[in-house]
Design a protein around this motif. Structure first.
Motif, mmCIF file in Angstrom:
data_model
loop_
_atom_site.group_PDB
_atom_site.id
_atom_site.type_symbol
_atom_site.label_atom_id
_atom_site.label_comp_id
_atom_site.label_asym_id
_atom_site.label_seq_id
_atom_site.Cartn_x
_atom_site.Cartn_y
_atom_site.Cartn_z
ATOM 1 N N ALA A 65 3.483 107.456 -8.099
ATOM 2 C CA ALA A 65 2.656 107.265 -6.796
ATOM 3 C C ALA A 65 2.439 105.915 -5.967
ATOM 4 C CB ALA A 65 1.251 108.016 -6.930
ATOM 5 N N ASP A 66 2.336 105.098 -7.018
ATOM 6 C CA ASP A 66 2.242 103.555 -6.676
ATOM 7 C C ASP A 66 3.513 103.131 -5.758
ATOM 8 O OD1 ASP A 66 -0.223 103.438 -7.776
ATOM 9 O OD2 ASP A 66 0.630 102.545 -9.557
ATOM 10 N N PHE A 67 4.529 103.823 -6.005
ATOM 11 C CA PHE A 67 5.986 103.465 -5.291
ATOM 12 C C PHE A 67 6.191 104.535 -4.085
ATOM 13 C CE2 PHE A 67 5.804 101.678 -9.466
ATOM 14 C CZ PHE A 67 6.140 100.396 -9.227
ATOM 15 N N ASP A 68 5.148 104.919 -3.774
ATOM 16 C CA ASP A 68 5.545 106.173 -2.377
ATOM 17 C C ASP A 68 6.072 105.433 -1.320
ATOM 18 O OD1 ASP A 68 4.697 108.117 -4.061
ATOM 19 O OD2 ASP A 68 2.731 108.343 -2.938
ATOM 20 N N ALA A 69 5.362 103.901 -0.946
ATOM 21 C CA ALA A 69 6.038 103.127 0.076
ATOM 22 C C ALA A 69 7.398 102.765 0.029
ATOM 23 C CB ALA A 69 4.854 102.079 0.480
ATOM 24 N N SER A 70 7.672 102.591 -1.218
ATOM 25 C CA SER A 70 9.165 101.928 -1.590
ATOM 26 C C SER A 70 9.741 102.448 -2.886
ATOM 27 C CB SER A 70 9.057 100.505 -1.408
ATOM 28 O OG SER A 70 10.303 99.664 -1.672
ATOM 29 N N PRO A 71 9.981 103.733 -3.063
ATOM 30 C CA PRO A 71 10.755 104.359 -4.186
ATOM 31 C C PRO A 71 11.789 103.404 -4.888
ATOM 32 C CG PRO A 71 10.264 106.115 -2.588
ATOM 33 C CD PRO A 71 10.027 104.773 -1.900
ATOM 34 N N LEU A 72 12.546 102.933 -4.059
ATOM 35 C CA LEU A 72 13.603 102.198 -4.407
ATOM 36 C C LEU A 72 13.427 100.736 -5.413
ATOM 37 C CD1 LEU A 72 16.497 102.165 -1.751
ATOM 38 C CD2 LEU A 72 16.425 103.456 -3.904
#
Length: 239
Positions: free
Chosen positions: A141-148
């Motif tokens: 969830a910490d990478f929701d803004a930038s999954p890549l």
């Protein structure tokens, strides 16, 4: 290994390593073994083949510590505040759904196919992915803004996401997001159509342009490509 001996694909890498074959040669061998007598001699081929996601498609470097070293180098580039991050990661901010889908696909695959090296635990916003050998854990969830940003830390390959744009003149596929460290400058190529991501390929216009356009417009299942390139590399005092 006979060129006539059938294999489902050049994966897994271990089959070729056990036979002492250069890893990079397996894609050329596989394509050649299945293209005898097809099309005119010397013509380009797409090299596209169905990809079985369940059989294994992401390969981890088998050299001891090589994966960890490569992953650490990629994490350094993608770290928050790194001057290099903006040179390797591009994002149109409209493809987050596709990025999230790719991250899910990769983490589930690694945990399923390499359970001694990776694991997924928890659920929902508390879902965590762990690299067991490295002792590292990420909350997805910490990478929701930038999954890549996490995708680029977990795989050694460059990743490009293409979006189809349809107009009266036809369809084109645009490079909207990606993590690219080894192939080309993603900042210079961001939002360009597929045909402008690299220089002209001799014979492509005659042999492949129309057919590849149809492939991408009708693509519904994953495929892999038997392909190779020649790149200059300088390191350790030599080229």
């Amino acid at each position: 290994l006979s060129p006539l001996e059938p294999l489902s694909s050049p994966f897994p890498l271990a089959v070729f390593e056990e036979l002492g074959l250069p890893p990079a040669s397996r894609f050329l061998w596989w394509e050649r073994s299945r293209s005898q007598g097809r099309r005119r001699p010397g013509s380009l081929r797409s090299g596209l083949h169905p990809l079985d996601l369940d059989a294994g498609w992401l390969e981890l470097d088998s050299a001891p510590g090589a994966y960890a070293a490569a992953a650490e180098a990629r994490r350094t580039v993608l770290a928050d505040g790194s001057d290099q991050q903006e040179l390797a990661l591009v994002d149109d901010r409209k493809s987050r759904g596709a990025q999230a889908e790719l991250l899910t696909l990769i983490t589930e695959h690694l945990a399923r196919c390499h359970p001694n090296r990776f694991s997924l635990r928890g659920s929902g916003i508390d879902m965590h992915f762990e690299s067991l050998e490295e002792g590292l854990t990420w909350r997805l969830a910490d990478f929701d803004a930038s999954p890549l940003k996490l995708v680029g830390q977990l795989v050694q390959e460059d990743v490009c996401l293409m979006h189809e744009e349809v107009s009266d003149s036809g369809a084109r596929h645009v490079f909207v997001a990606g993590v690219v460290m080894d192939s080309f400058n993603p900042v210079e190529k961001h939002m360009l159509p597929m045909m402008e991501l690299h220089g002209p390929v001799p014979g492509y216009a005659v042999d492949l342009h129309e057919s590849m356009g149809r492939v991408f417009q009708t693509l519904r299942k994953p495929v892999w490509r038997a392909n190779f390139s020649i790149m200059e590399w300088r390191g350790g005092g030599g080229a």
